[in-house]
Design a protein around this motif. Structure first.
Motif, PDB file in Angstrom:
ATOM      1  N   VAL A 114     -49.627  26.756 -32.528  1.00  0.00           N
ATOM      2  CA  VAL A 114     -49.031  26.909 -31.197  1.00  0.00           C
ATOM      3  C   VAL A 114     -47.726  26.113 -31.119  1.00  0.00           C
ATOM      4  O   VAL A 114     -46.720  26.605 -30.576  1.00  0.00           O
ATOM      5  N   ASP A 115     -47.710  24.912 -31.661  1.00  0.00           N
ATOM      6  CA  ASP A 115     -46.481  24.116 -31.670  1.00  0.00           C
ATOM      7  C   ASP A 115     -45.371  24.833 -32.426  1.00  0.00           C
ATOM      8  O   ASP A 115     -44.210  24.826 -32.004  1.00  0.00           O
ATOM      9  N   ARG A 118     -44.084  27.709 -30.279  1.00  0.00           N
ATOM     10  CA  ARG A 118     -43.250  27.159 -29.201  1.00  0.00           C
ATOM     11  C   ARG A 118     -41.883  26.765 -29.748  1.00  0.00           C
ATOM     12  O   ARG A 118     -40.848  27.072 -29.139  1.00  0.00           O
ATOM     13  N   GLU A 119     -41.859  26.072 -30.888  1.00  0.00           N
ATOM     14  CA  GLU A 119     -40.591  25.643 -31.490  1.00  0.00           C
ATOM     15  C   GLU A 119     -39.694  26.821 -31.845  1.00  0.00           C
ATOM     16  O   GLU A 119     -38.464  26.681 -31.873  1.00  0.00           O
ATOM     17  N   ALA A 123     -42.395  32.779 -25.854  1.00  0.00           N
ATOM     18  CA  ALA A 123     -42.899  32.500 -24.509  1.00  0.00           C
ATOM     19  C   ALA A 123     -44.418  32.547 -24.438  1.00  0.00           C
ATOM     20  O   ALA A 123     -45.017  31.954 -23.539  1.00  0.00           O
ATOM     21  N   ALA A 125     -48.205  32.657 -26.853  1.00  0.00           N
ATOM     22  CA  ALA A 125     -48.959  32.608 -28.110  1.00  0.00           C
ATOM     23  C   ALA A 125     -50.204  33.465 -27.928  1.00  0.00           C
ATOM     24  O   ALA A 125     -50.854  33.425 -26.882  1.00  0.00           O
TER      25      ALA A 125
END
Length: 159
Positions: A114-115, A118-119, A123, A125
């Protein structure tokens, strides 16, 4: 021992495939009980061969990103696929060595994926799993990570 997550390396390939097959075997036993042996064979075929192929394809693909969890040895893996146009990142494949399950590896891999999504500026996951009892531990990990379920039901009929 602390779980470290690092990029997948080609030398991890067969260990990752082995983990995937052992981790997903209970789900296939459950699915076979649900569908019956004949229909399971018709729908899934040789699931071990198909899943081994799918895992290797993700590991070899330029469209998928892969990482492994290490706590003395490779104990799990995750692959992510990005849909930049749609703004979504898919946690495509995730498996934890059955001998290591229940120790936080799945949670660590989920949060790590998830990180990364996001990186990459996505918008949303997305992660998919089964609704049967064999997938209950996976659903618990994903819900703990903040995912919200959107139930889907697949119906099969042997012809």
């Amino acid at each position: 021992m602390q779980i470290r997550i690092r990029p997948y390396e080609p030398g991890d390939r067969e260990t990752v495939v082995d983990i995937a097959l052992r981790a997903w075997e209970p789900a296939h036993r459950s699915l076979e009980r649900t569908l019956g042996t004949r229909l399971h064979r018709q729908v899934v075929g040789d699931w071990r061969r198909a899943h081994a192929r799918d895992v290797r394809e993700d590991l070899d693909s330029e469209e998928a990103h892969a990482w492994v969890a290490v706590d003395g040895h490779v104990s799990g893996f995750v692959t992510v696929r990005l849909d930049r146009e749609g703004g979504t990142g898919l946690v495509h494949l995730l498996g934890v060595d059955p001998d290591q399950q229940g120790r936080g590896t799945g949670t660590a891999l989920t949060e790590f994926a998830v990180d990364r999504i996001r990186e990459e500026g996505m918008a949303v996951a997305v992660i998919r799993t089964g609704g049967d009892e064999a997938h209950a531990p996976a659903r618990a990990v994903y819900e703990k990570a903040g995912f919200v379920a959107s139930p889907v039901v697949h119906y099969y009929r042997s012809l």
